[in-house]
Design a protein around this motif. Structure first.
Motif, short mmCIF file in Angstrom:
data_model
loop_
_atom_site.label_atom_id
_atom_site.label_comp_id
_atom_site.label_asym_id
_atom_site.label_seq_id
_atom_site.Cartn_x
_atom_site.Cartn_y
_atom_site.Cartn_z
N ASP A 74 0.86 -1.19 0.00
CA ASP A 74 0.00 0.00 0.00
C ASP A 74 0.90 1.24 0.00
OD1 ASP A 74 -1.77 2.08 0.56
OD2 ASP A 74 -3.08 0.79 1.74
N ARG A 75 0.79 2.05 -1.08
CA ARG A 75 1.59 3.27 -1.17
C ARG A 75 0.64 4.45 -1.35
NH1 ARG A 75 4.97 0.15 -4.81
NH2 ARG A 75 6.86 -0.51 -3.77
N ARG A 76 0.34 5.15 -0.29
CA ARG A 76 -0.52 6.32 -0.33
C ARG A 76 0.15 7.45 0.43
NH1 ARG A 76 -6.11 5.27 -1.53
NH2 ARG A 76 -6.53 3.06 -1.80
N TRP A 77 0.23 8.61 -0.19
CA TRP A 77 0.91 9.74 0.45
C TRP A 77 0.10 10.25 1.64
CZ3 TRP A 77 -1.19 14.69 0.86
CH2 TRP A 77 -2.37 14.92 0.16
N ASP A 78 -1.21 9.97 1.65
CA ASP A 78 -2.08 10.53 2.68
C ASP A 78 -2.62 9.46 3.64
OD1 ASP A 78 -3.60 9.22 0.81
OD2 ASP A 78 -4.97 10.86 0.41
N ALA A 186 -0.32 6.39 -6.50
CA ALA A 186 -0.97 5.74 -5.35
C ALA A 186 -1.30 4.29 -5.66
CB ALA A 186 -2.24 6.50 -4.96
N SER A 187 -1.09 3.40 -4.70
CA SER A 187 -1.49 2.00 -4.85
C SER A 187 -2.03 1.50 -3.52
CB SER A 187 -0.31 1.13 -5.30
OG SER A 187 0.71 1.12 -4.33
N SER A 188 -2.98 0.60 -3.59
CA SER A 188 -3.60 0.08 -2.37
C SER A 188 -3.18 -1.36 -2.14
CB SER A 188 -5.12 0.16 -2.48
OG SER A 188 -5.62 -0.85 -3.34
N ALA A 189 -3.43 -1.85 -0.94
CA ALA A 189 -3.03 -3.21 -0.58
C ALA A 189 -3.81 -4.27 -1.36
CB ALA A 189 -3.22 -3.42 0.92
N ALA A 193 -4.53 0.78 -8.35
CA ALA A 193 -3.38 1.66 -8.57
C ALA A 193 -3.78 2.88 -9.39
CB ALA A 193 -2.25 0.90 -9.27
N GLY A 194 -3.02 3.96 -9.18
CA GLY A 194 -3.18 5.16 -9.96
C GLY A 194 -4.13 6.16 -9.35
N MET A 195 -4.26 7.30 -10.03
CA MET A 195 -5.09 8.38 -9.54
C MET A 195 -6.55 7.96 -9.40
SD MET A 195 -5.19 12.28 -10.99
CE MET A 195 -3.47 12.62 -10.58
N TRP A 196 -6.99 7.04 -10.28
CA TRP A 196 -8.38 6.59 -10.25
C TRP A 196 -8.52 5.20 -9.65
CZ3 TRP A 196 -12.15 10.03 -11.78
CH2 TRP A 196 -11.70 11.17 -12.46
N GLN A 197 -7.43 4.63 -9.15
CA GLN A 197 -7.42 3.36 -8.44
C GLN A 197 -8.09 2.23 -9.23
OE1 GLN A 197 -5.98 2.73 -4.82
NE2 GLN A 197 -4.85 4.02 -6.25
N PHE A 198 -7.58 2.00 -10.43
CA PHE A 198 -8.05 0.88 -11.24
C PHE A 198 -7.45 -0.43 -10.75
CE2 PHE A 198 -9.35 3.93 -14.51
CZ PHE A 198 -10.46 3.30 -15.06
N MET A 199 -8.25 -1.47 -10.68
CA MET A 199 -7.73 -2.82 -10.53
C MET A 199 -7.14 -3.24 -11.88
SD MET A 199 -8.19 -3.66 -7.38
CE MET A 199 -8.01 -5.45 -7.34
N GLU A 200 -6.20 -4.16 -11.85
CA GLU A 200 -5.48 -4.53 -13.07
C GLU A 200 -6.42 -5.04 -14.16
OE1 GLU A 200 -1.93 -7.61 -14.41
OE2 GLU A 200 -2.10 -7.00 -12.32
#
Length: 654
Positions: A74-78, A186-189, A193-200
């Protein structure tokens, strides 16, 4: 006896209390830096060290099967700001609370009735009202919305233009705010990923591809076009933006099922009914509405009228393998900014093969870029490429190219060795810069004895951080159960990097064509697990010998250990006894000694035979001289199988 209120840890990591508990006691304190809450006792949080815990887990995601080798962290700046927001949500909208009336006729406070509304439909509801109060009156709420709106300034104009081009409400830009805080990387656990948090998988549907070097989901423009198309499709299916946003968060399949099950297509009704939409989704839609309202009324919320200035960018072409660090220095730009606006390039450089790559640079740096005149030769050292195979490990790749593993990681932006799967193209030094160095000893392969049938041959495979069980089986075109039996494995346990597996393959098996790296009995030190040859080979790498010592009167384990430079515990473990075990004078025990200090030692006792489970039984596996001295051999235990190793009631990913 007084009433007891139980405090439980919610999935979001904050304390959730029963309905009669004091709401002011529900919100968990902010975690100390580098800590995560794993429980609470007597209302006191139990903190764990986040980084150390990840090391224990091996960076494995929650609930991952043995077939999962690597998952991005999980990589989130906030993250800290979001933790405060989740704590607020746990307090304002407690889990397990009975459904309540959602829609309100008009805003309950006069100042709310004066607010400018966004261009997405707003139905006033209790959650949106609570979010607005949080963003206006709570310092933590004001901090997170201010931080999001500040970053929004960089990208807002471009994202609004893309949404308008697609014929969508421009205020859908606030979806990106809630998803990522406008951070392209940004990426989640869970893998979004990405600004709109698309799943692969969803990203691929909308044209967002990816490989080791690049992930289009992290390109803020490409992903915005994809998000616009996806949101447009969801609105076309459901007809309302409330349901479209719910589907964006929870998946359209779940929303369809919920509508059918509850026989209503009204989002606000689904948010009230038991067994309706997920709690996260019920909060997601009003949270976006509230963020959009705040964005249109910054002064009313005590926020600056504008955030960071909009980025002015230009597109240029650079040669394969160009590093952003080198380019930033050459054109006088900020390296972090260069990597952010080119977030799709994951490794600090563009791909090392496949021709020039298009990247963005600040418009202010374009003149300096033009001065390069297309000559990038002085930016970085020349490099070659190497295509990794399944079974390659970083240490051996680095050694083969005359560099250290640390240097190889830096050259290729490797975050985790689990990322280096077969087929990944790596940057390595050119051939003329390689220092061959001293050849290492062939690796030890300690395995159970195995008969090699006619038409087959034996090969060995080194497990790395990036190899999962199903990938190994597929590469060798054999069943995973066969590999389990040949190597006496537990089929439900994870493989550990560094393990060596033996595999029976056809005589004509081509490892290069299969994209897999193998060793053979000629290129490895092949020994039978648990034999003297195995133990001696392991000790040889440490420049030690396996010797025997005849116990003398008055000797203790501690005294003997000190005599040979061993720890008390190590000597006990070597001989399979407790630390306080007392040997009789004349007993011969095993000691590990330096090659130069064999004095006072004798031939070591033979290792105890193990209960092997392969086609070749124990007696056949021993050398003739060993069989003469063993009058009774242990009975071979049956091998573990997928059936015998399962725990009743547990679900398995086959």
């Amino acid at each position: 006896m007084g009433a007891v209120t139980l405090a439980l840890l919610s999935p979001s990591g904050v304390l959730a209390a029963g309905p009669d508990a004091d709401a002011s006691a529900v919100e968990a304190p902010a975690p100390p830096k580098g800590k995560m809450q794993i429980g609470a006792s007597w209302d006191q949080p139990v903190w764990a060290d986040t980084r150390a815990r990840e090391r224990v887990r091996g960076d494995r995601p929650e609930g991952a099967s043995i077939h999962v080798a690597y998952a991005a962290p999980d990589r989130r700046w906030d993250r800290e700001l979001r933790a405060s927001l989740e704590a607020f949500e746990a307090t304002a909208f407690p889990e397990g609370q009975a459904p309540r009336k959602t829609i309100v006729d008009e805003p309950p406070e006069a100042w709310m009735r004066q607010l400018e509304l966004p261009d997405i439909p707003v139905r006033w509801n209790t959650q949106t009202v609570e979010y607005l109060r949080y963003f206006k009156d709570d310092p933590k709420g004001k901090r997170i919305i201010a931080a999001w709106l500040d970053r929004m300034g960089r990208y807002e104009a471009r994202l609004r233009a893309i949404l308008a081009e697609a014929g969508l409400p421009e205020d859908l830009v606030y979806v990106a705010m809630v998803e990522s805080g406008f951070k392209p990387s940004a990426s989640s656990a869970v893998g979004a990923a990405g600004m709109w948090q698309f799943m692969e998988q969803t990203g691929r549907v909308y044209g967002l591809g990816g490989d080791y070097w690049k992930d289009d989901r992290l390109d803020f423009e490409r992903s915005s076009y994809a998000a616009a198309a996806y949101l447009s499709d969801l609105e076309a299916r459901f007809g309302t933006w409330e349901l479209a946003l719910a589907a964006y968060n929870a998946g359209y399949g779940l929303v369809v099922q919920t509508i059918r099950r509850n026989n209503t297509n009204n989002f606000w009704a689904l948010a009230e009914v038991e067994n309706g939409l997920p709690r996260q989704t019920m909060n997601y839609v009003p949270k976006i509405l509230a963020a959009a309202i705040v964005g249109h009324n910054r002064e009313a919320f005590g926020l600056p009228p504008a955030g960071q200035p909009a980025l002015e960018l230009m597109e240029v072409e650079v040669p394969p393998g160009t590093r952003f660090e080198d380019l930033a220095k050459a054109i006088g730009s900020d390296e972090d900014l260069l990597e952010e606006i080119n977030g799709a390039y994951l490794r600090g450089r563009v791909p090392p093969e496949g021709g020039p790559s298009r990247i963005r640079i600040p418009r202010s740096a374009h003149a300096a870029f033009q001065k390069l005149g297309g000559d990038f030769s002085g930016l970085s050292q020349p490099f070659a490429t190497y295509t990794a195979r399944l079974g390659d490990d970083l240490k051996s790749i680095a050694a083969a190219h005359g560099i250290t593993e640390k240097q190889l990681r830096k050259l290729n932006g490797i975050h985790d060795s689990g990322e280096i799967v077969g087929g990944v193209v790596l940057v390595v030094p050119t051939a003329d810069s390689v220092d061959a160095g001293e050849s290492p000893l062939p690796p030890i392969v300690a395995v159970p004895p195995l008969k090699v049938p006619a038409g087959k041959r034996l090969v060995f495979f080194r497990v790395t951080r990036s190899t999962a069980s199903n990938a190994i089986a597929a590469s060798f075109d054999v069943g995973w159960g066969e590999i389990v039996a040949w190597n006496d494995l537990d089929p439900q346990a994870r493989l550990v990097d560094g393990q060596m597996l033996q595999v029976l393959v056809d005589e004509g098996f081509d490892a290069a064509a299969a994209g897999v790296k193998v060793l053979t009995p000629q290129t490895a030190r092949h020994v039978i697990r648990g034999t003297a040859e195995h133990l001696e080979a392991v000790l040889e790498e440490r420049e030690l010998l396996r010797r025997g010592y005849t116990v003398k009167k008055g000797d203790s384990l501690e005294r003997i250990a000190k005599k040979f430079g061993l720890s008390h515990g190590s000597l006990a473990r070597i001989n399979g006894v407790n630390r306080n075990h007392r040997y009789k004078a004349g007993d011969v025990i095993v000691v590990y000694v330096d090659k130069k200090h064999k004095k006072a030692t004798t031939t070591a006792p033979k290792p105890k035979p193990t209960t092997l489970t392969t086609e070749l039984d124990v007696a056949q596996s021993l050398a003739p001289q060993d069989r003469e001295h063993d009058t009774e051999l242990p009975k071979a235990r049956p091998p573990s199988t997928p059936k015998t190793s399962r725990v009743p009631g547990r679900k398995y990913d086959d």
